[in-house]
Design an enzyme around this catalytic site. Structure first.
Site, PDB file in Angstrom:
ATOM      1  N   GLU A 147       3.449  24.931  -1.745  1.00 18.00           N
ATOM      2  CA  GLU A 147       3.554  25.607  -3.042  1.00 18.00           C
ATOM      3  C   GLU A 147       4.375  26.872  -2.914  1.00 18.00           C
ATOM      4  O   GLU A 147       4.286  27.589  -1.905  1.00 18.00           O
ATOM      5  CB  GLU A 147       2.170  26.020  -3.588  1.00 18.00           C
ATOM      6  CG  GLU A 147       1.369  24.898  -4.193  1.00 18.00           C
ATOM      7  CD  GLU A 147       0.057  25.379  -4.783  1.00 18.00           C
ATOM      8  OE1 GLU A 147       0.032  26.468  -5.393  1.00 18.00           O
ATOM      9  OE2 GLU A 147      -0.937  24.649  -4.625  1.00 18.00           O
TER      10      GLU A 147
ATOM     11  N   GLU B 234      -6.052  25.585  -0.209  1.00 17.90           N
ATOM     12  CA  GLU B 234      -6.419  27.006  -0.273  1.00 17.90           C
ATOM     13  C   GLU B 234      -7.910  27.279  -0.137  1.00 17.90           C
ATOM     14  O   GLU B 234      -8.524  27.891  -1.034  1.00 17.90           O
ATOM     15  CB  GLU B 234      -5.907  27.624  -1.579  1.00 17.90           C
ATOM     16  CG  GLU B 234      -4.414  27.556  -1.747  1.00 17.90           C
ATOM     17  CD  GLU B 234      -3.880  28.474  -2.847  1.00 17.90           C
ATOM     18  OE1 GLU B 234      -4.677  28.993  -3.646  1.00 17.90           O
ATOM     19  OE2 GLU B 234      -2.656  28.679  -2.888  1.00 17.90           O
TER      20      GLU B 234
ATOM     21  N   GLN C 214      -5.832  20.611 -13.152  1.00 12.06           N
ATOM     22  CA  GLN C 214      -4.832  21.359 -13.906  1.00 12.06           C
ATOM     23  C   GLN C 214      -3.976  20.476 -14.819  1.00 12.06           C
ATOM     24  O   GLN C 214      -3.401  20.963 -15.781  1.00 12.06           O
ATOM     25  CB  GLN C 214      -3.944  22.166 -12.952  1.00 12.06           C
ATOM     26  CG  GLN C 214      -4.719  23.249 -12.225  1.00 12.06           C
ATOM     27  CD  GLN C 214      -3.863  24.043 -11.269  1.00 12.06           C
ATOM     28  OE1 GLN C 214      -3.683  23.634 -10.125  1.00 12.06           O
ATOM     29  NE2 GLN C 214      -3.313  25.154 -11.719  1.00 12.06           N
TER      30      GLN C 214
ATOM     31  N   TYR D 256       3.285  32.739  -2.125  1.00 14.34           N
ATOM     32  CA  TYR D 256       3.744  33.292  -3.396  1.00 14.34           C
ATOM     33  C   TYR D 256       4.206  34.745  -3.277  1.00 14.34           C
ATOM     34  O   TYR D 256       5.126  35.155  -3.946  1.00 14.34           O
ATOM     35  CB  TYR D 256       2.628  33.225  -4.455  1.00 14.34           C
ATOM     36  CG  TYR D 256       2.390  31.831  -4.986  1.00 14.34           C
ATOM     37  CD1 TYR D 256       3.037  31.378  -6.130  1.00 14.34           C
ATOM     38  CD2 TYR D 256       1.528  30.954  -4.343  1.00 14.34           C
ATOM     39  CE1 TYR D 256       2.832  30.095  -6.628  1.00 14.34           C
ATOM     40  CE2 TYR D 256       1.315  29.659  -4.827  1.00 14.34           C
ATOM     41  CZ  TYR D 256       1.965  29.244  -5.967  1.00 14.34           C
ATOM     42  OH  TYR D 256       1.763  27.967  -6.455  1.00 14.34           O
TER      43      TYR D 256
ATOM     44  N   ASP E 113      -9.957  19.842 -20.280  1.00 17.65           N
ATOM     45  CA  ASP E 113     -10.447  18.574 -20.848  1.00 17.65           C
ATOM     46  C   ASP E 113      -9.293  17.617 -21.135  1.00 17.65           C
ATOM     47  O   ASP E 113      -9.388  16.421 -20.894  1.00 17.65           O
ATOM     48  CB  ASP E 113     -11.190  18.816 -22.177  1.00 17.65           C
ATOM     49  CG  ASP E 113     -12.560  19.440 -21.964  1.00 17.65           C
ATOM     50  OD1 ASP E 113     -12.881  19.773 -20.800  1.00 17.65           O
ATOM     51  OD2 ASP E 113     -13.307  19.600 -22.942  1.00 17.65           O
TER      52      ASP E 113
ATOM     53  N   HIS F  16      -8.669  19.918  -4.475  1.00 16.94           N
ATOM     54  CA  HIS F  16      -7.949  21.104  -4.958  1.00 16.94           C
ATOM     55  C   HIS F  16      -8.903  21.857  -5.894  1.00 16.94           C
ATOM     56  O   HIS F  16      -8.782  21.781  -7.120  1.00 16.94           O
ATOM     57  CB  HIS F  16      -6.680  20.665  -5.686  1.00 16.94           C
ATOM     58  CG  HIS F  16      -5.672  21.753  -5.899  1.00 16.94           C
ATOM     59  ND1 HIS F  16      -4.387  21.704  -5.424  1.00 16.94           N
ATOM     60  CD2 HIS F  16      -5.759  22.942  -6.551  1.00 16.94           C
ATOM     61  CE1 HIS F  16      -3.725  22.793  -5.782  1.00 16.94           C
ATOM     62  NE2 HIS F  16      -4.543  23.574  -6.471  1.00 16.94           N
TER      63      HIS F  16
ATOM     64  N   ARG G  65       3.442  16.244  -4.688  1.00 13.38           N
ATOM     65  CA  ARG G  65       2.105  16.566  -4.195  1.00 13.38           C
ATOM     66  C   ARG G  65       1.162  16.640  -5.397  1.00 13.38           C
ATOM     67  O   ARG G  65       1.371  17.441  -6.300  1.00 13.38           O
ATOM     68  CB  ARG G  65       2.141  17.910  -3.464  1.00 13.38           C
ATOM     69  CG  ARG G  65       0.762  18.406  -3.081  1.00 13.38           C
ATOM     70  CD  ARG G  65       0.842  19.736  -2.323  1.00 13.38           C
ATOM     71  NE  ARG G  65      -0.487  20.196  -2.013  1.00 13.38           N
ATOM     72  CZ  ARG G  65      -1.033  21.326  -2.445  1.00 13.38           C
ATOM     73  NH1 ARG G  65      -0.341  22.148  -3.215  1.00 13.38           N
ATOM     74  NH2 ARG G  65      -2.254  21.648  -2.111  1.00 13.38           N
TER      75      ARG G  65
ATOM     76  N   ASN H 110       1.019  27.487   1.365  1.00 10.70           N
ATOM     77  CA  ASN H 110       1.301  27.978   0.010  1.00 10.70           C
ATOM     78  C   ASN H 110       1.669  29.446   0.098  1.00 10.70           C
ATOM     79  O   ASN H 110       0.851  30.271   0.563  1.00 10.70           O
ATOM     80  CB  ASN H 110       0.066  27.856  -0.893  1.00 10.70           C
ATOM     81  CG  ASN H 110      -0.236  26.420  -1.272  1.00 10.70           C
ATOM     82  OD1 ASN H 110       0.483  25.499  -0.881  1.00 10.70           O
ATOM     83  ND2 ASN H 110      -1.303  26.221  -2.037  1.00 10.70           N
TER      84      ASN H 110
ATOM     85  N   HIS I  39     -16.731  24.700 -19.646  1.00 10.25           N
ATOM     86  CA  HIS I  39     -17.556  24.383 -20.824  1.00 10.25           C
ATOM     87  C   HIS I  39     -18.607  25.462 -21.068  1.00 10.25           C
ATOM     88  O   HIS I  39     -18.902  25.813 -22.207  1.00 10.25           O
ATOM     89  CB  HIS I  39     -18.225  23.008 -20.656  1.00 10.25           C
ATOM     90  CG  HIS I  39     -17.234  21.880 -20.657  1.00 10.25           C
ATOM     91  ND1 HIS I  39     -17.516  20.609 -20.224  1.00 10.25           N
ATOM     92  CD2 HIS I  39     -15.924  21.845 -21.040  1.00 10.25           C
ATOM     93  CE1 HIS I  39     -16.441  19.852 -20.344  1.00 10.25           C
ATOM     94  NE2 HIS I  39     -15.463  20.584 -20.826  1.00 10.25           N
TER      95      HIS I  39
HETATM   96  C1  NOJ Z   1      -2.203  28.125  -5.928  1.00  8.29           C
HETATM   97  C2  NOJ Z   1      -3.088  27.023  -6.406  1.00  8.29           C
HETATM   98  O1  NOJ Z   1      -3.180  26.041  -5.428  1.00  8.29           O
HETATM   99  C3  NOJ Z   1      -2.627  26.424  -7.728  1.00  8.29           C
HETATM  100  O2  NOJ Z   1      -3.652  25.615  -8.203  1.00  8.29           O
HETATM  101  C4  NOJ Z   1      -2.263  27.530  -8.693  1.00  8.29           C
HETATM  102  O3  NOJ Z   1      -1.966  27.042  -9.961  1.00  8.29           O
HETATM  103  C5  NOJ Z   1      -1.095  28.290  -8.110  1.00  8.29           C
HETATM  104  N1  NOJ Z   1      -1.527  28.920  -6.877  1.00  8.29           N
HETATM  105  C6  NOJ Z   1      -0.564  29.405  -9.012  1.00  8.29           C
HETATM  106  O4  NOJ Z   1      -1.534  30.395  -9.141  1.00  8.29           O
END
Ligand code: NOJ
Length: 524
Positions: A409, A197, A51, A340, A84, A152, A109, A338, A71
């Site tokens: 996260e 994850e 990322q 959200y 890239d 990851h 991290r 993680n 790609h």
């Molecule tokens: C979890 C993922 O580990 C991470 O790579 C992603 O960007 C975030 N969620 C947000 O979606």
């Protein structure tokens, strides 16, 4: 306003008990000591190699499944972009560290790109070590604790060519990789995370086939994938314990993601909550952290029963021998979590059609929904439900004997707007939930990690969903403001003109955008 405000605000309790509270007290009027975080609690931010790094083919790096996928299928990325160049952190890691330092983060991290270290097979690329050494050295000099994720999502393409997570040999390859990381970086890294994850990797990558490696094996692929992930994780843990722990004295854990589930129908109560949590978090957590190991009983029973109805000779969920159970059980020093969002859940009573295509979701026999009042982020799956983080931490505590947890996260997406009050509220409310879980419920939470410190490539959403508003951070730095312990002066200057591009010189945006911005910039 920006994320800095909330983080700087939250650091204050450790520095001065007097200057914090007004915002929180206003919000909820219970004892402000509930919001204090323990002395050793650590705040940090998180990223991942694909990322942010860019430099996708530099210094001998091999291809990962995300290189191959982006790609070959720019059409499958919302804005057609790829990693890239990403945030070009490979060349600009010092800026990332500066940003971490500026906010006051205490840990960082990040993940290692396996394909930098082993580009084409089991022969190591020594040049691949350099970047991580430089990054680690700078973090250490700046007193920021490195938390290193080994994988990851970005499996090397050569590993995938052998079948990736579906090949039992994956365990050997991963063990070799982990051992190489411990040997090379173990003197600098004390907190290791094997996988990020795996639920998402296994379901999207090997069952639904919507993310690389695009394997569509619904109802079986996800379970074989998870089985090999668990074995590879345990092998990496075992290697550390036997060969490195005595000298290096670090910890090895795994990062799992989960929503929390609230019963839609109160009569279904904790049964339905446990069922939903076990089919998501428990799938990986139960074999590692529960007293008896193995997959959750509800999964074993349900999938066995359905496999039977489908006329299969054995369950689609792989069986664990006692030896395997013992190997996996207890194979982590902490859980990386993680979080959200959350959902409502109810039991799906519909009759099973054994000729239909099974999936883990179908096997779970749940139906999920949302509350219309929950605020939604840019990401369609992300609703703000702070109570869910609290309840998930309590669930983990009760289910797994209060194991140490690092929140690895938590974060909020938008389109990159300069006004990000929603993000500030999200962070504030989720941190209140964490503080309550620690102070009232006595959950064993060691740290909290924001996603993220730099806007980055959000997988299939490209750069169209952003989790950071770092332009502000850089602007404040440019203005030379000392805002470390003072929330007032880190507010945006009211005269700031959002159409003016000059601040972008200091913002870490994808290079194409940065270049565009610099053309005609007032300071560039
Ligand atoms: C979890 C993922 O580990 C991470 O790579 C992603 O960007 C975030 N969620 C947000 O979606």
């Amino acid at each position: 306003m920006n994320i800095l405000i909330i983080f700087s605000f939250l650091f204050i309790p450790r520095i001065s008990a007097v200057s914090r509270s007004p915002i929180l007290i206003e919000k909820e009027s219970f004892d402000s000591s509930f919001y204090a975080f323990p002395k050793n609690f650590s705040f940090g931010a998180s990223t991942a190699a694909y990322q942010i790094e860019g430099a996708w083919n530099e210094d001998g790096k091999g291809q990962s499944i995300w290189d191959t996928f982006t790609h070959n299928h720019p059409d499958m990325i919302a804005d057609g972009t790829n990693g890239d160049i990403g945030d070009d952190s490979y060349h600009h890691y010092l800026d990332d560290i500066k940003a971490l330092k500026e906010v006051g983060f205490e840990h960082y991290r990040f993940s290692v790109s396996w394909a930098r270290i082993f580009p084409n097979g089991t022969i190591v690329n020594k040049k691949g070590f350099d970047y991580y050494h430089k990054l680690l050295d700078q973090l250490i000099v700046n007193n920021i604790e490195p938390v290193v994720t080994m994988l990851h999502y970005d499996i090397p393409q050569w590993v995938q060519d052998y079948g990736g997570f579906l090949n039992p040999y994956f365990v050997k390859y991963f063990k070799l990789y982990a051992q190489t990381l411990y040997t090379e970086f173990g003197s600098k890294v004390k907190i290791w995370i094997t996988f990020n994850e795996p639920y998402e990797s296994c379901v999207e990558g090997y069952s639904a086939g919507t993310s690389p490696p695009l394997i569509n094996l619904r109802g079986t692929g996800e379970y074989i994938c998870a089985h090999n992930v668990l074995l590879a994780h345990a092998a990496a843990y075992d290697t550390y314990k036997k060969l490195f722990k005595n000298d290096q004295r670090g910890m090895v854990g795994i990062t799992l993601d989960s929503r929390f589930y609230f019963p839609k129908n109160p009569l279904e109560g904790s049964d339905i909550v446990n069922r939903a949590m076990n089919f998501e978090l428990g799938w990986f957590a139960h074999p590692i952290f529960s007293k008896n190991g193995d997959y959750p009983q509800v999964m074993i029973d349900e999938i066995n029963e359905r496999s039977n109805q489908e006329g299969r000779p054995f369950s689609r969920l792989p069986e664990m021998s006692n030896q395997v159970k013992e190997f996996i059980r207890g194979s982590a020093d902490f859980l990386g979590f993680n979080y959200y969002s959350s959902r409502y859940v109810e039991f799906d009573n519909s009759e099973y059609d054994p000729t239909s295509q099974p999936t883990i979701y179908q096997d779970s026999r749940i139906k999920t929904s949302i509350d219309e009042n929950w605020k939604r982020a840019k990401s369609e799956w992300l609703y703000s439900v702070p109570q869910g983080l609290h309840d998930a931490l309590v669930w983990i505590k009760n289910e797994y004997n209060n194991i140490p947890v690092i929140i690895t996260e938590n974060g909020w997406s938008d389109s990159g707007e300069l006004e990000d009050d929603d993000r500030i509220n999200y962070y504030k409310e989720h941190l209140i939930s964490v503080a309550k879980a620690i102070n009232i419920e006595k959950c064993n939470v060691l740290g909290y990690t924001a996603w993220s410190i730099i806007d980055n490539f959000e997988w299939r959403k490209g750069f169209s969903e952003r989790f950071v508003q770092d332009a502000f951070l850089q602007l404040n730095q440019y203005n030379g403001l000392d805002h470390k312990n003072d929330i007032a002066i880190i507010e945006m200057p009211s005269s700031f003109n959002t159409t003016e591009k000059s601040y972008l010189k200091f913002a870490r945006l994808p290079t194409t955008e940065l270049n565009d911005a610099l053309v005609g910039s007032t300071v560039g």
